[in-house]
Design a protein around this motif. Structure first.
Motif, mmCIF file in Angstrom:
data_model
loop_
_atom_site.group_PDB
_atom_site.id
_atom_site.type_symbol
_atom_site.label_atom_id
_atom_site.label_comp_id
_atom_site.label_asym_id
_atom_site.label_seq_id
_atom_site.Cartn_x
_atom_site.Cartn_y
_atom_site.Cartn_z
ATOM 1 N N VAL A 81 0.839 -1.196 0.000
ATOM 2 C CA VAL A 81 0.000 0.000 0.000
ATOM 3 C C VAL A 81 0.877 1.250 0.000
ATOM 4 C CG1 VAL A 81 -1.859 1.236 1.192
ATOM 5 C CG2 VAL A 81 -1.739 -1.269 1.306
ATOM 6 N N ALA A 82 0.576 2.183 -0.891
ATOM 7 C CA ALA A 82 1.329 3.434 -0.946
ATOM 8 C C ALA A 82 1.145 4.205 0.363
ATOM 9 C CB ALA A 82 0.854 4.289 -2.118
ATOM 10 N N PRO A 83 2.232 4.696 0.962
ATOM 11 C CA PRO A 83 2.108 5.424 2.231
ATOM 12 C C PRO A 83 1.461 6.797 2.087
ATOM 13 C CG PRO A 83 4.398 5.332 1.511
ATOM 14 C CD PRO A 83 3.634 4.458 0.587
ATOM 15 N N VAL A 84 1.527 7.374 0.888
ATOM 16 C CA VAL A 84 0.902 8.682 0.644
ATOM 17 C C VAL A 84 -0.458 8.450 -0.006
ATOM 18 C CG1 VAL A 84 1.134 10.879 -0.575
ATOM 19 C CG2 VAL A 84 3.161 9.768 0.379
ATOM 20 N N PRO A 85 -1.512 9.107 0.478
ATOM 21 C CA PRO A 85 -2.847 8.901 -0.111
ATOM 22 C C PRO A 85 -2.879 9.275 -1.593
ATOM 23 C CG PRO A 85 -3.032 10.021 2.010
ATOM 24 C CD PRO A 85 -1.566 10.006 1.650
ATOM 25 N N VAL A 86 -3.226 8.309 -2.413
ATOM 26 C CA VAL A 86 -3.363 8.508 -3.852
ATOM 27 C C VAL A 86 -4.506 7.638 -4.349
ATOM 28 C CG1 VAL A 86 -0.939 9.061 -4.315
ATOM 29 C CG2 VAL A 86 -1.672 6.676 -4.300
ATOM 30 N N ARG A 87 -4.919 7.861 -5.582
ATOM 31 C CA ARG A 87 -5.871 6.947 -6.189
ATOM 32 C C ARG A 87 -5.203 5.583 -6.394
ATOM 33 N NH1 ARG A 87 -7.303 10.842 -11.220
ATOM 34 N NH2 ARG A 87 -8.383 12.531 -10.108
ATOM 35 N N ASP A 88 -6.029 4.546 -6.394
ATOM 36 C CA ASP A 88 -5.510 3.204 -6.650
ATOM 37 C C ASP A 88 -4.272 2.957 -5.781
ATOM 38 O OD1 ASP A 88 -5.253 0.724 -7.745
ATOM 39 O OD2 ASP A 88 -4.387 1.393 -9.637
ATOM 40 N N ARG A 89 -4.491 2.984 -4.466
ATOM 41 C CA ARG A 89 -3.392 3.023 -3.509
ATOM 42 C C ARG A 89 -2.613 1.717 -3.405
ATOM 43 N NH1 ARG A 89 -4.061 6.094 2.323
ATOM 44 N NH2 ARG A 89 -1.842 6.141 2.866
ATOM 45 N N ILE A 90 -3.199 0.609 -3.835
ATOM 46 C CA ILE A 90 -2.499 -0.674 -3.810
ATOM 47 C C ILE A 90 -1.497 -0.715 -4.958
ATOM 48 C CG2 ILE A 90 -2.707 -3.175 -3.874
ATOM 49 C CD1 ILE A 90 -3.949 -1.924 -1.422
ATOM 50 N N ARG A 91 -0.224 -0.666 -4.634
ATOM 51 C CA ARG A 91 0.810 -0.642 -5.672
ATOM 52 C C ARG A 91 1.104 -2.031 -6.223
ATOM 53 N NH1 ARG A 91 5.356 2.774 -2.451
ATOM 54 N NH2 ARG A 91 5.226 0.863 -1.183
ATOM 55 N N ALA A 92 0.950 -3.037 -5.392
ATOM 56 C CA ALA A 92 1.220 -4.414 -5.820
ATOM 57 C C ALA A 92 0.597 -5.366 -4.812
ATOM 58 C CB ALA A 92 2.721 -4.664 -5.941
ATOM 59 N N ARG A 93 0.387 -6.588 -5.251
ATOM 60 C CA ARG A 93 -0.062 -7.668 -4.368
ATOM 61 C C ARG A 93 0.872 -8.859 -4.576
ATOM 62 N NH1 ARG A 93 -5.109 -6.686 -2.116
ATOM 63 N NH2 ARG A 93 -6.349 -5.066 -3.184
ATOM 64 N N VAL A 94 1.163 -9.546 -3.477
ATOM 65 C CA VAL A 94 1.990 -10.750 -3.540
ATOM 66 C C VAL A 94 1.167 -11.909 -2.990
ATOM 67 C CG1 VAL A 94 4.150 -11.856 -2.861
ATOM 68 C CG2 VAL A 94 4.078 -9.379 -3.200
#
Length: 241
Positions: A81-94
């Motif tokens: 999860v991106a630490p800074v609030p942004v759209r589509d906050r999930i950067r990757a899933r493992v």
């Protein structure tokens, strides 16, 4: 759907997956048909196995005791999860598939399949590469570093946009730092109905925060010598008007 400006300096899939596991505070475990969320309960060993502390009366602990050979199959899922609030906050899933075994009062998970899913698609990570990879040296400090950059130095973030191709900034309404690793900084460019990510590579890898500071100073110096993008010039003019 985001668009991405390509750069060659970036961590590989195995290192990216290991970094996500190292920084994640929680994980979801599916075993014996039951899905449970665990917060602050896992550690990752040097070779990529996951040690999970669970209550003795949990479904997972019961499955480990009752399964044949006391090794239940399971799936572990981690979200980056991106630490800074942004759209589509999930950067990757493992997603890890494998087996649990009781070990020293906890459960030790041995992965047999590792899948990294990012905006560019899903990649099956080689198990040998996953075991040999190490988390990015900045993974543990990334949240603090990005939050500080976004909150305390928005002027620096704006200056860094001078290193971005003007067409990538078309219709931009906000630019925020999305990720940082030893190879570079990624900016999220948000538009009215879409967003895109742009990577600014460092001139050399950064192995600690001191080196990262120097790499950032080099980027800012390069940005200071670059012209202000016309897209942001028009944006400021519209805002002033």
């Amino acid at each position: 759907m985001g668009d991405t400006q390509d750069w060659t300096a970036a961590p590989g899939a195995a290192a990216r997956a290991r970094s996500a596991l190292a920084a994640a505070w929680s994980c979801a475990v599916t075993a014996d048909g039951v899905r449970e969320e665990y917060v602050g309960a896992h550690v990752v060993t040097d070779d990529g196995e996951v040690r999970l502390a669970v209550p003795d009366d949990s479904t997972l602990a019961t499955a480990a005791v009752c399964a044949p050979r006391q090794e239940p199959s399971a799936v572990l899922e981690f979200a980056d999860v991106a630490p800074v609030p942004v759209r589509d906050r999930i950067r990757a899933r493992v997603r890890l598939a494998g087996w649990f075994a009781p070990s020293g009062g906890s459960l030790l998970f041995r992965p047999t399949r590792v899948v990294l899913r990012q905006s560019s698609g899903a990649v099956v990570v080689d198990l040998g590469e996953f075991a040999a990879a190490r988390p990015d040296p900045l993974a543990g400090a990334e949240s603090r570093l990005l939050t500080h950059l976004a909150d305390a130095h928005p002027d620096a973030v704006e200056r860094l946009t001078r290193l971005v191709r003007p067409e990538c900034l078309h219709a931009a309404i906000r630019v925020v730092p999305l990720a940082v690793d030893r190879h570079g900084l990624t900016l999220r460019i948000e538009r009215g109905r879409a967003h895109g990510d742009v990577r600014l590579p460092f001139h050399a890898p950064a192995d600690d925060v001191t080196q990262l500071t120097e790499r950032m100073h080099v980027l800012l110096a390069q940005a200071g010598a670059a012209a202000c993008p016309r897209a942001l010039q028009r944006q400021r003019a519209d805002g002033d008007g």
